[in-house]
Scaffold this motif. Structure first.
Motif, short mmCIF file in Angstrom:
data_model
loop_
_atom_site.label_atom_id
_atom_site.label_comp_id
_atom_site.label_asym_id
_atom_site.label_seq_id
_atom_site.Cartn_x
_atom_site.Cartn_y
_atom_site.Cartn_z
N LEU A 155 -12.83 -12.91 -15.39
CA LEU A 155 -12.41 -12.34 -16.66
C LEU A 155 -11.03 -12.87 -17.04
O LEU A 155 -10.07 -12.73 -16.29
CB LEU A 155 -12.37 -10.81 -16.58
CG LEU A 155 -11.97 -10.07 -17.86
CD1 LEU A 155 -12.93 -10.38 -19.00
CD2 LEU A 155 -11.92 -8.57 -17.61
N ARG A 156 -10.93 -13.48 -18.22
CA ARG A 156 -9.66 -14.05 -18.67
C ARG A 156 -9.07 -13.31 -19.86
O ARG A 156 -7.86 -13.39 -20.10
CB ARG A 156 -9.85 -15.53 -19.04
CG ARG A 156 -10.43 -16.38 -17.91
CD ARG A 156 -9.57 -16.35 -16.65
NE ARG A 156 -8.22 -16.82 -16.89
CZ ARG A 156 -7.84 -18.10 -16.91
NH1 ARG A 156 -8.75 -19.04 -16.70
NH2 ARG A 156 -6.59 -18.44 -17.11
N ASP A 157 -9.94 -12.62 -20.65
CA ASP A 157 -9.43 -12.00 -21.87
C ASP A 157 -10.31 -10.80 -22.24
O ASP A 157 -11.53 -10.85 -22.11
CB ASP A 157 -9.43 -13.01 -23.01
CG ASP A 157 -8.83 -12.44 -24.28
OD1 ASP A 157 -7.62 -12.57 -24.48
OD2 ASP A 157 -9.59 -11.86 -25.09
N GLN A 158 -9.64 -9.74 -22.68
CA GLN A 158 -10.34 -8.52 -23.11
C GLN A 158 -9.68 -8.04 -24.41
O GLN A 158 -8.48 -7.81 -24.45
CB GLN A 158 -10.24 -7.45 -22.03
CG GLN A 158 -11.07 -6.20 -22.28
CD GLN A 158 -10.88 -5.17 -21.17
OE1 GLN A 158 -9.76 -4.79 -20.86
NE2 GLN A 158 -11.97 -4.69 -20.60
N THR A 159 -10.47 -7.91 -25.47
CA THR A 159 -9.94 -7.52 -26.77
C THR A 159 -10.64 -6.26 -27.26
O THR A 159 -11.88 -6.19 -27.27
CB THR A 159 -10.13 -8.64 -27.81
OG1 THR A 159 -9.47 -9.83 -27.35
CG2 THR A 159 -9.54 -8.24 -29.15
N PHE A 160 -9.86 -5.26 -27.68
CA PHE A 160 -10.39 -3.99 -28.18
C PHE A 160 -10.39 -4.04 -29.71
O PHE A 160 -9.36 -4.31 -30.33
CB PHE A 160 -9.54 -2.83 -27.68
CG PHE A 160 -9.65 -2.61 -26.20
CD1 PHE A 160 -10.49 -1.63 -25.68
CD2 PHE A 160 -8.92 -3.39 -25.31
CE1 PHE A 160 -10.61 -1.44 -24.31
CE2 PHE A 160 -9.02 -3.20 -23.93
CZ PHE A 160 -9.88 -2.23 -23.44
N LEU A 161 -11.56 -3.76 -30.30
CA LEU A 161 -11.76 -3.87 -31.73
C LEU A 161 -12.17 -2.54 -32.34
O LEU A 161 -12.76 -1.69 -31.65
CB LEU A 161 -12.85 -4.91 -32.03
CG LEU A 161 -12.68 -6.28 -31.34
CD1 LEU A 161 -13.99 -7.06 -31.40
CD2 LEU A 161 -11.55 -7.07 -32.00
N ASP A 162 -11.88 -2.37 -33.63
CA ASP A 162 -12.34 -1.16 -34.31
C ASP A 162 -13.79 -1.36 -34.78
O ASP A 162 -14.40 -2.39 -34.48
CB ASP A 162 -11.40 -0.78 -35.45
CG ASP A 162 -11.35 -1.84 -36.56
OD1 ASP A 162 -12.28 -2.67 -36.65
OD2 ASP A 162 -10.38 -1.82 -37.34
N LYS A 163 -14.31 -0.43 -35.55
CA LYS A 163 -15.71 -0.51 -35.97
C LYS A 163 -15.96 -1.64 -36.96
O LYS A 163 -17.09 -2.02 -37.21
CB LYS A 163 -16.14 0.83 -36.57
CG LYS A 163 -16.17 1.97 -35.55
CD LYS A 163 -16.58 3.29 -36.18
CE LYS A 163 -16.57 4.41 -35.15
NZ LYS A 163 -16.94 5.72 -35.75
N ASN A 164 -14.87 -2.18 -37.54
CA ASN A 164 -14.98 -3.32 -38.46
C ASN A 164 -14.67 -4.64 -37.76
O ASN A 164 -14.42 -5.65 -38.43
CB ASN A 164 -14.05 -3.11 -39.65
CG ASN A 164 -14.45 -1.92 -40.50
OD1 ASN A 164 -15.61 -1.78 -40.87
ND2 ASN A 164 -13.49 -1.06 -40.79
N LEU A 165 -14.65 -4.60 -36.42
CA LEU A 165 -14.41 -5.79 -35.59
C LEU A 165 -13.02 -6.39 -35.78
O LEU A 165 -12.83 -7.59 -35.60
CB LEU A 165 -15.48 -6.85 -35.87
CG LEU A 165 -16.92 -6.45 -35.47
CD1 LEU A 165 -17.91 -7.50 -35.94
CD2 LEU A 165 -17.01 -6.27 -33.96
#
Length: 288
Positions: free
Chosen positions: A99-109
């Motif tokens: 795992l190199r990257d983890q991004t948290f997004l809202d419901k609109n990405l």
């Protein structure tokens, strides 16, 4: 929720299985992960192939649960996307499944805007953290009062970006600070020396990009072996940045000719040291 939707949701839940991601380094936050039935397959095309999975809607997912909704594989990478109660999470793995990257997004990405939680995290191949960022300023930059209030209530500083070396030592950071009601955007890089690190250089801006800092604090400095080599003290006056300091030289430059290594300013006007001292005394007596 209609009976038909409830029935479809129940079928998805029944078919769900626990899912174990390829890698979980230190500092990786995840909920309990599930995967449902295959919804659609995307054959290999332009370097990657993908699978979409059935999953409940955001409102149907229990707090703490994540559902795998997409998996994309290429020769040198894997990308997983999860659906959560509040939005989505995207994870990027290298060819070895690290795992190199983890991004948290809202419901609109879009990357989440959260004052307390990181919107993005990165890791080195050895599993040590590499970077993390917060996304806290609206795209239009309007109305920062909420941000100022939060920063003032939590100690006057909010770190929004950090970069680490492969030994997980901090090498660069960006943070917002508030002092005397003014908002400052500060970036620092760090000179590393085992077994400790020390600040190497710093620059401070106003929100609209003018280099400045609170009065009598440097808006820029650079250090070598722990000794400041260059420092500049500038404050914002209207839409301008001017040299100003009342407790020492506003410009320090150890590399300049000896007679120019320390220069004294008040409100953008340069003085000899003697004239500067006289004006400072008058200024301070006028304030008393």
């Amino acid at each position: 929720m209609s009976k038909e939707l409830a029935k479809d949701s129940d079928l998805s839940l029944t078919a769900a299985k626990p899912f174990t991601p390829p890698d979980t380094p230190k500092g990786c936050e995840r909920g309990k992960v599930f995967v449902g039935k295959v919804k659609k397959c995307h054959p290999y095309h332009r370097g990657s192939a993908g699978i979409e999975y059935e999953a409940p809607s955001h409102d149907e997912i229990l707090n703490g649960d994540w559902w795998l909704v997409e998996k994309w594989e290429a020769i040198d990478s894997i990308v997983l996307k999860y659906c959560t109660p509040t939005g989505y999470v995207s994870e990027f793995y290298d060819k070895d499944g690290i795992l190199r990257d983890q991004t948290f997004l809202d419901k609109n990405l879009r990357p989440i805007q959260d004052l307390e939680n990181w919107a993005n995290k990165g890791w080195h191949r050895n599993g040590k953290k590499w970077s993390r960022q917060k996304n806290v300023i609206p795209d239009n930059g309007e109305n920062l009062d909420y941000l100022k209030d939060y920063i003032e209530a939590t100690g006057g500083k909010l770190t929004v970006d950090e970069v680490f070396d492969e030994q997980e030592r901090l090498t660069w950071e960006r943070y917002f600070r508030v002092k005397d009601g003014e908002f400052f955007d500060v970036r620092e890089s760090h000179h590393l020396r085992v077994p400790y690190w020390q600040t190497n250089n710093m620059i401070s801006y106003s929100f609209d990009g003018i280099d400045c800092a609170p009065e009598n604090e440097p808006c820029y400095y650079a250090a070598k072996d722990g000794v400041v080599q260059v420092a500049r003290y500038r404050v914002k006056r209207g839409s301008n940045s001017v040299y100003h300091r009342t407790d020492g030289p506003a410009i320090i430059d150890k590399n300049a000719p000896k007679c120019r290594q320390e220069r004294y300013f008040l409100e953008g006007v340069e003085y000899t040291k003697a004239a500067w001292e006289k004006n400072v005394r008058q200024l301070q007596s006028g304030r008393a």
